[in-house]
Design a protein around this motif. Structure first.
Motif, PDB file in Angstrom:
ATOM      1  N   MET A 100       7.058  11.380   2.714  1.00  0.00           N
ATOM      2  CA  MET A 100       8.435  11.815   2.962  1.00  0.00           C
ATOM      3  C   MET A 100       9.413  10.785   2.391  1.00  0.00           C
ATOM      4  O   MET A 100      10.409  11.136   1.746  1.00  0.00           O
ATOM      5  N   ALA A 101       9.109   9.494   2.613  1.00  0.00           N
ATOM      6  CA  ALA A 101      10.050   8.451   2.186  1.00  0.00           C
ATOM      7  C   ALA A 101      10.238   8.440   0.676  1.00  0.00           C
ATOM      8  O   ALA A 101      11.336   8.166   0.183  1.00  0.00           O
ATOM      9  N   TRP A 139       0.595   1.696  11.891  1.00  0.00           N
ATOM     10  CA  TRP A 139       1.823   1.009  11.488  1.00  0.00           C
ATOM     11  C   TRP A 139       3.013   1.974  11.411  1.00  0.00           C
ATOM     12  O   TRP A 139       2.845   3.185  11.278  1.00  0.00           O
ATOM     13  N   ILE A 140       4.186   1.344  11.518  1.00  0.00           N
ATOM     14  CA  ILE A 140       5.434   2.072  11.231  1.00  0.00           C
ATOM     15  C   ILE A 140       6.011   1.441   9.975  1.00  0.00           C
ATOM     16  O   ILE A 140       6.080   0.207   9.877  1.00  0.00           O
ATOM     17  N   VAL A 141       6.431   2.269   9.049  1.00  0.00           N
ATOM     18  CA  VAL A 141       7.160   1.756   7.894  1.00  0.00           C
ATOM     19  C   VAL A 141       8.602   2.252   8.026  1.00  0.00           C
ATOM     20  O   VAL A 141       8.855   3.464   8.133  1.00  0.00           O
ATOM     21  N   ILE A 142       9.503   1.266   8.060  1.00  0.00           N
ATOM     22  CA  ILE A 142      10.921   1.596   8.245  1.00  0.00           C
ATOM     23  C   ILE A 142      11.522   1.828   6.858  1.00  0.00           C
ATOM     24  O   ILE A 142      11.690   0.892   6.075  1.00  0.00           O
ATOM     25  N   ASN A 143      11.793   3.086   6.569  1.00  0.00           N
ATOM     26  CA  ASN A 143      12.415   3.428   5.288  1.00  0.00           C
ATOM     27  C   ASN A 143      13.882   3.704   5.562  1.00  0.00           C
ATOM     28  O   ASN A 143      14.281   4.832   5.851  1.00  0.00           O
ATOM     29  N   ASP A 144      14.648   2.643   5.502  1.00  0.00           N
ATOM     30  CA  ASP A 144      16.062   2.793   5.830  1.00  0.00           C
ATOM     31  C   ASP A 144      16.798   3.400   4.631  1.00  0.00           C
ATOM     32  O   ASP A 144      16.347   3.281   3.498  1.00  0.00           O
ATOM     33  N   SER A 172      10.424   4.431  -3.225  1.00  0.00           N
ATOM     34  CA  SER A 172      10.530   3.955  -1.831  1.00  0.00           C
ATOM     35  C   SER A 172       9.831   2.605  -1.725  1.00  0.00           C
ATOM     36  O   SER A 172       8.685   2.528  -1.304  1.00  0.00           O
ATOM     37  N   ARG A 173      10.547   1.591  -2.133  1.00  0.00           N
ATOM     38  CA  ARG A 173       9.988   0.226  -2.082  1.00  0.00           C
ATOM     39  C   ARG A 173      10.289  -0.398  -0.730  1.00  0.00           C
ATOM     40  O   ARG A 173      11.428  -0.344  -0.256  1.00  0.00           O
ATOM     41  N   VAL A 174       9.261  -0.954  -0.129  1.00  0.00           N
ATOM     42  CA  VAL A 174       9.445  -1.652   1.155  1.00  0.00           C
ATOM     43  C   VAL A 174       8.726  -2.988   1.078  1.00  0.00           C
ATOM     44  O   VAL A 174       7.898  -3.199   0.185  1.00  0.00           O
ATOM     45  N   ASP A 175       9.069  -3.897   2.005  1.00  0.00           N
ATOM     46  CA  ASP A 175       8.277  -5.131   2.090  1.00  0.00           C
ATOM     47  C   ASP A 175       7.975  -5.452   3.543  1.00  0.00           C
ATOM     48  O   ASP A 175       8.256  -4.645   4.437  1.00  0.00           O
ATOM     49  N   SER A 176       7.411  -6.643   3.773  1.00  0.00           N
ATOM     50  CA  SER A 176       6.864  -6.929   5.104  1.00  0.00           C
ATOM     51  C   SER A 176       7.890  -6.749   6.220  1.00  0.00           C
ATOM     52  O   SER A 176       7.541  -6.337   7.324  1.00  0.00           O
ATOM     53  N   TYR A 200       0.833  -1.223   0.000  1.00  0.00           N
ATOM     54  CA  TYR A 200       0.000   0.000   0.000  1.00  0.00           C
ATOM     55  C   TYR A 200       0.864   1.268   0.000  1.00  0.00           C
ATOM     56  O   TYR A 200       0.533   2.250  -0.657  1.00  0.00           O
ATOM     57  N   VAL A 201       1.980   1.238   0.738  1.00  0.00           N
ATOM     58  CA  VAL A 201       2.766   2.481   0.872  1.00  0.00           C
ATOM     59  C   VAL A 201       3.943   2.574  -0.098  1.00  0.00           C
ATOM     60  O   VAL A 201       4.512   3.651  -0.260  1.00  0.00           O
ATOM     61  N   SER A 202       4.305   1.448  -0.725  1.00  0.00           N
ATOM     62  CA  SER A 202       5.487   1.485  -1.609  1.00  0.00           C
ATOM     63  C   SER A 202       5.253   2.424  -2.787  1.00  0.00           C
ATOM     64  O   SER A 202       4.142   2.513  -3.317  1.00  0.00           O
ATOM     65  N   THR A 203       6.307   3.111  -3.175  1.00  0.00           N
ATOM     66  CA  THR A 203       6.257   3.940  -4.383  1.00  0.00           C
ATOM     67  C   THR A 203       7.483   3.548  -5.217  1.00  0.00           C
ATOM     68  O   THR A 203       8.386   2.863  -4.693  1.00  0.00           O
TER      69      THR A 203
END
Ligand code: PLP
Length: 443
Positions: A234-235, A262-267, A102-106, A96-99
């Motif tokens: 922002m991410a 939720w927190i999404v960790i965008n390292d 800024s790609r994230v996974d579980s 839902y939040v990935s762009t």
């Protein structure tokens, strides 16, 4: 028998913890001491409550109800989930939040009890007693409540109403020192209703990169923007600054009571390796949010129809326009047109209301005389403003505006110039999102 007498009799008083003693909610502290007695002949209109469900005019999407009902019926979500949340639910948030940037996974997602729980985890993971974090002024009061209960100092950076509540970056930068552990950026904003442009977000990121301070992005109002505005997370714009993004179902899906955040960790550049471990450990204190809503999450995020988002936003934007058009005609009021979220800040030209000591005093009397309750912005450490919510039924908005106008007409005192000169600042301006005088800066 009073509790003191009882205690004296028993000779036993159980001490309270430092954390509980230091926990302080500025809104409750102000609102609970106000005398809120509505006019007996006028039904109360509360424009103060940031819960979009209270009037029953904004229903949640139907598929949310179906998804949770199905989760209950399956009977397989009654046990404990992993403390950071079910894998499938975390993957659903990641999708839902990935762009594209800024790609994230579980593995980058931690579920929490609302965005409040997410913010609590982030603040306690990044800072210790004696450290400081930077928060916006005006800003959502929970940041201060959470940090100060842990002995973390909050430093408030200014937002600029005359620039649609952009951050005063020079001021923000001047507050950073070697003990600064994070800056919280709220976009779209409660209480301001501002939505930051791509350029402004990039400026914020540049500052944080230079100062090497991570960002906690409070994005509980993500995508909640009015026509003509574009929302950027922002991410999605950060190349080098680590971003912990806090979101949830609360506002966009109109289910604050479900407590799903939720927190999404965008390292970036592996700066958050230790923080990941810290968040996992902290999540083990409370074992994550309600499993039924976790189980429903993939379906909610994937299947909510576009029309639901659009219709909710149209309703709220329409209310913003009604408020703005009415209130910008009222002597002594200076509404700042919001660009998103669910709130509008309204400046008070207090020199024209000399019988009131403060925004608290004035809003209290507005209840007594007109049964309209607006939240004094002293609750956001920002005097001479009040905040109205935009989720109220539209007919109540018009009625509230008429009563506010009657109140202001009654109490407004014109000033015939200072030092013999005409007082130009007393004229209500019609600038969209801009205030012309010093009162609006709220200092
Ligand atoms: C800016 C902001 N952040 C966080 C929250 C907390 O959200 P939740 O109800 O999901 O805990 C709110 C709630 O009003 C909010 O306005």
């Amino acid at each position: 028998m009073s509790s003191e007498i009882k205690r004296a009799k028993k000779g036993w008083s159980v001490p309270v913890s430092k954390m509980a003693t230091n926990t302080f909610n500025p809104i409750r502290n102000i609102v609970d001491t106000m005398k809120l007695t509505p006019h007996p002949d006028k039904p109360m209109i509360a424009l103060s409550i940031g819960d979009p469900t209270v009037f029953g005019n904004l229903p949640m999407p139907e598929n949310c109800e179906v998804a949770v009902t199905e989760a209950v019926k399956k009977r397989s979500f009654n046990g404990y989930a992993p403390s950071i949340g079910y894998e499938d639910s975390r993957q659903a948030v990641a999708d839902y939040v990935s762009t594209p940037t800024s790609r994230v996974d579980s593995k980058d997602v931690v579920l929490a009890s609302g965005a409040s729980g997410a913010l609590d985890l982030c603040i306690s993971c990044l800072a210790d007693e004696g450290d400081n974090i930077l928060i916006p002024r005006p800003g959502f009061s929970l940041y201060k409540t959470l940090a100060e209960s842990l002995g973390i100092e909050v430093r408030q950076y200014d937002l600029l109403p005359e620039k649609s509540w952009e951050i005063d970056l020079d001021h923000l930068e001047s507050l950073i020192d070697s003990n600064t552990r994070a800056v919280i950026v709220c976009n779209p904003s409660n209480p301001c209703g501002s939505v930051y442009s791509r350029e402004h977000l990039l400026e914020i990121l540049q500052t944080m990169e230079r100062k090497r301070v991570p960002i906690i992005a409070d994005e509980i109002y993500e995508h909640f923007v009015f026509s003509g505005q574009t929302y950027y997370s922002m991410a999605s714009l950060s190349e080098n600054v680590p971003v912990l993004a806090c979101g949830g179902l609360t506002k966009r899906y109109l289910v604050p009571g479900w407590r799903m955040g939720w927190i999404v960790i965008n390292d970036r550049n592996d700066a958050l390796v230790e923080v990941r471990g810290g968040l996992l450990k902290l999540s083990q204190r409370l074992l994550g949010p309600n499993t039924l809503v976790q189980a429903a999450l993939p379906s909610i995020l994937a299947n909510t129809p576009e029309s639901f988002y659009r219709e909710t936003l149209e309703y709220i934007e329409n209310n913003a326009n009604v408020f703005y058009q009415h209130l910008s005609q009222v002597p002594g009021l200076k509404p700042v047109m919001p660009q998103g979220a669910m709130y509008m800040m309204v400046g008070l030209d207090m020199k024209h209301f000399p019988e009131f000591k403060s925004d608290v005093d004035l809003t209290e009397r507005l209840v007594t005389e007109q049964s309209v309750f607006c939240l004094p912005a002293a609750c956001f450490q920002y005097p001479n403003y009040f905040r109205v919510v935009l989720t109220v039924p539209t007919e109540k908005v018009s009625e509230a505006c008429e009563r506010m106008a009657a109140f202001c007409r009654e109490h407004y005192k014109p000033i015939n110039g200072i030092n013999g000169k005409p007082d130009l600042t007393s004229k209500v301006n019609g600038l969209n999102g801009h205030c012309a005088d010093e009162i609006c800066v709220g200092k």
